[in-house]
Design a protein around this motif. Structure first.
Motif, PDB file in Angstrom:
ATOM      1  N   LEU A   1       0.842  -1.190   0.000  1.00  0.00           N
ATOM      2  CA  LEU A   1       0.000   0.000   0.000  1.00  0.00           C
ATOM      3  C   LEU A   1       0.884   1.249   0.000  1.00  0.00           C
ATOM      4  O   LEU A   1       1.166   1.813   1.056  1.00  0.00           O
ATOM      5  N   PRO A   2       1.351   1.689  -1.164  1.00  0.00           N
ATOM      6  CA  PRO A   2       2.152   2.919  -1.229  1.00  0.00           C
ATOM      7  C   PRO A   2       1.264   4.138  -1.005  1.00  0.00           C
ATOM      8  O   PRO A   2       0.112   4.175  -1.440  1.00  0.00           O
ATOM      9  N   VAL A   3       1.794   5.132  -0.310  1.00  0.00           N
ATOM     10  CA  VAL A   3       1.026   6.336   0.017  1.00  0.00           C
ATOM     11  C   VAL A   3       1.595   7.530  -0.743  1.00  0.00           C
ATOM     12  O   VAL A   3       2.779   7.852  -0.609  1.00  0.00           O
ATOM     13  N   HIS A   4       0.754   8.180  -1.530  1.00  0.00           N
ATOM     14  CA  HIS A   4       1.145   9.406  -2.237  1.00  0.00           C
ATOM     15  C   HIS A   4       0.902  10.575  -1.277  1.00  0.00           C
ATOM     16  O   HIS A   4      -0.079  11.305  -1.390  1.00  0.00           O
ATOM     17  N   ILE A   5       1.819  10.726  -0.335  1.00  0.00           N
ATOM     18  CA  ILE A   5       1.524  11.576   0.817  1.00  0.00           C
ATOM     19  C   ILE A   5       1.790  13.047   0.530  1.00  0.00           C
ATOM     20  O   ILE A   5       2.746  13.398  -0.167  1.00  0.00           O
ATOM     21  N   TYR A   6       0.904  13.887   1.058  1.00  0.00           N
ATOM     22  CA  TYR A   6       0.967  15.341   0.906  1.00  0.00           C
ATOM     23  C   TYR A   6       0.940  15.785  -0.556  1.00  0.00           C
ATOM     24  O   TYR A   6       1.350  16.893  -0.884  1.00  0.00           O
ATOM     25  N   GLY A   7       0.490  14.899  -1.464  1.00  0.00           N
ATOM     26  CA  GLY A   7       0.397  15.238  -2.876  1.00  0.00           C
ATOM     27  C   GLY A   7       1.583  14.797  -3.706  1.00  0.00           C
ATOM     28  O   GLY A   7       1.590  14.966  -4.931  1.00  0.00           O
ATOM     29  N   GLN A   8       2.609  14.204  -3.071  1.00  0.00           N
ATOM     30  CA  GLN A   8       3.825  13.756  -3.757  1.00  0.00           C
ATOM     31  C   GLN A   8       3.715  12.272  -4.098  1.00  0.00           C
ATOM     32  O   GLN A   8       3.581  11.428  -3.215  1.00  0.00           O
ATOM     33  N   PRO A   9       3.732  11.912  -5.391  1.00  0.00           N
ATOM     34  CA  PRO A   9       3.620  10.496  -5.761  1.00  0.00           C
ATOM     35  C   PRO A   9       4.757   9.647  -5.191  1.00  0.00           C
ATOM     36  O   PRO A   9       5.911  10.074  -5.154  1.00  0.00           O
ATOM     37  N   ALA A  10       4.415   8.461  -4.760  1.00  0.00           N
ATOM     38  CA  ALA A  10       5.428   7.487  -4.347  1.00  0.00           C
ATOM     39  C   ALA A  10       6.162   6.978  -5.585  1.00  0.00           C
ATOM     40  O   ALA A  10       5.689   7.145  -6.722  1.00  0.00           O
ATOM     41  N   ASP A  11       7.301   6.361  -5.387  1.00  0.00           N
ATOM     42  CA  ASP A  11       8.123   5.853  -6.492  1.00  0.00           C
ATOM     43  C   ASP A  11       7.540   4.510  -6.939  1.00  0.00           C
ATOM     44  O   ASP A  11       7.894   3.451  -6.422  1.00  0.00           O
ATOM     45  N   MET A  12       6.635   4.554  -7.929  1.00  0.00           N
ATOM     46  CA  MET A  12       5.793   3.399  -8.229  1.00  0.00           C
ATOM     47  C   MET A  12       6.460   2.295  -9.059  1.00  0.00           C
ATOM     48  O   MET A  12       6.116   1.122  -8.905  1.00  0.00           O
ATOM     49  N   ASP A  13       7.383   2.621  -9.941  1.00  0.00           N
ATOM     50  CA  ASP A  13       7.952   1.584 -10.815  1.00  0.00           C
ATOM     51  C   ASP A  13       8.608   0.453 -10.020  1.00  0.00           C
ATOM     52  O   ASP A  13       8.319  -0.725 -10.269  1.00  0.00           O
ATOM     53  N   PRO A  14       9.508   0.762  -9.074  1.00  0.00           N
ATOM     54  CA  PRO A  14      10.090  -0.348  -8.293  1.00  0.00           C
ATOM     55  C   PRO A  14       9.066  -1.063  -7.429  1.00  0.00           C
ATOM     56  O   PRO A  14       9.194  -2.265  -7.191  1.00  0.00           O
ATOM     57  N   ILE A  15       8.045  -0.345  -6.964  1.00  0.00           N
ATOM     58  CA  ILE A  15       6.995  -0.990  -6.164  1.00  0.00           C
ATOM     59  C   ILE A  15       6.212  -1.979  -7.020  1.00  0.00           C
ATOM     60  O   ILE A  15       5.928  -3.108  -6.596  1.00  0.00           O
ATOM     61  N   MET A  16       5.873  -1.590  -8.258  1.00  0.00           N
ATOM     62  CA  MET A  16       5.149  -2.479  -9.147  1.00  0.00           C
ATOM     63  C   MET A  16       6.006  -3.684  -9.533  1.00  0.00           C
ATOM     64  O   MET A  16       5.498  -4.810  -9.650  1.00  0.00           O
ATOM     65  N   ALA A  17       7.308  -3.462  -9.718  1.00  0.00           N
ATOM     66  CA  ALA A  17       8.213  -4.568 -10.051  1.00  0.00           C
ATOM     67  C   ALA A  17       8.296  -5.559  -8.891  1.00  0.00           C
ATOM     68  O   ALA A  17       8.303  -6.784  -9.097  1.00  0.00           O
ATOM     69  N   LEU A  18       8.356  -5.047  -7.673  1.00  0.00           N
ATOM     70  CA  LEU A  18       8.405  -5.907  -6.489  1.00  0.00           C
ATOM     71  C   LEU A  18       7.108  -6.705  -6.348  1.00  0.00           C
ATOM     72  O   LEU A  18       7.134  -7.906  -6.049  1.00  0.00           O
ATOM     73  N   ALA A  19       5.977  -6.048  -6.576  1.00  0.00           N
ATOM     74  CA  ALA A  19       4.687  -6.731  -6.485  1.00  0.00           C
ATOM     75  C   ALA A  19       4.586  -7.851  -7.515  1.00  0.00           C
ATOM     76  O   ALA A  19       4.078  -8.942  -7.218  1.00  0.00           O
TER      77      ALA A  19
END
Length: 269
Positions: A30-48
């Motif tokens: 569950l990555p959080v795009h906190i305070y309006g700043q996107p999380a670093d999604m590419d490595p998260i998607m690769a890990l998933a």
């Protein structure tokens, strides 16, 4: 955190750090795009993908934010947005789920309506909830959505003014500019290091004495009583101690930002 790429600076990737936390019971990230700043999604998607995990994006604070030209909330298996009164757009309360998985969307619709069967009245196939949005709330949301480009433009302009006025203040660490990332600045959040001369808590007190509200960073989940876990999350712990969100309403004027930053500048030791 407002600096989701901090691990890169430490010589470690989000992939490596997150993978260390996985257990045999892990089912989702569950990555959080906190305070309006996107999380670093590419490595998260690769890990998933590597571990066959579901990715649920917490986009509650990031309506309209972009990660490599992709809208947050559209990258993982599902996304969750908040329409609470202080969010970028609001219906007063509630939120929405986004997904391109038809089966998941169907299940969500069932659960929001008490788990009631779509073919048999008052027959409940699942243990559901009353998460239905009223027509009045929906109408407010539609009207807000029609103005979202204007709202985001204002939020980003105010953030840029903060950035320009605080850029040379010793000890103030501002949100990062990351290539390919559009931060929508739900909150303009800064961090303070030792060069500033006082803690975030002390600065909050100074601001309050000048009738300026502010908000400390969220307390890390692992420090809350029901999830307490000792050690292992030094970055989130450090951010919570050193971070402060400054006033961020789109109704703020340039003069408001000038006064707020003037108090911050004078407070530095």
């Amino acid at each position: 955190s407002p600096q989701p790429y901090v691990y890169r600076a430490m010589g470690r990737s989000i992939f490596e750090v997150t993978e260390e936390k996985l257990t045999k019971n892990t089912r989702a990230i569950l990555p959080v795009h906190i305070y309006g700043q996107p999380a670093d999604m590419d490595p998260i998607m690769a890990l998933a993908k590597k571990h066959s995990l579901t990715v649920i994006e917490d986009a509650a604070q990031a309506h309209g934010a972009l990660y490599n030209d992709r809208q947050v909330g559209s990258i993982g298996d599902a996304g969750a947005f908040s329409f609470f009164g202080n969010k970028i757009i609001t219906t007063g309360e509630g939120g929405m789920i986004t997904t391109d998985d038809a089966e998941l969307a169907h299940k969500a619709r069932l659960l929001r309506n008490h788990g009631m069967s779509e073919t048999r009245t008052y027959w409940h196939d699942h243990l559901g909830f009353n998460y239905r949005m009223t027509n009045l709330q929906a109408a407010i949301g539609v009207a807000q959505l029609e103005r979202i480009d204007e709202i985001l433009k204002t939020k980003i302009a105010l953030a840029q003014r903060y950035k320009n006025l605080l850029k040379d203040v010793p000890g103030v660490i501002q949100p990062p500019d990351v290539p390919g990332i559009k931060n929508v600045y739900w909150m303009y959040s800064i961090r303070l290091d030792e060069k500033f001369g006082m803690t975030a808590e002390a600065l909050q007190k100074v601001l309050r004495e000048n009738e300026i509200d502010s908000r400390p960073f969220f307390i890390p989940v692992h420090e809350l009583p029901m999830y307490e876990e000792k050690g292992g999350y030094p970055v989130s712990t450090e951010l919570s101690k050193t971070g402060l969100s400054l006033p961020s309403s789109p109704k703020l004027t340039h003069e408001d930002i000038d006064r707020i930053t003037s108090v911050v500048r004078k407070a530095t030791g």
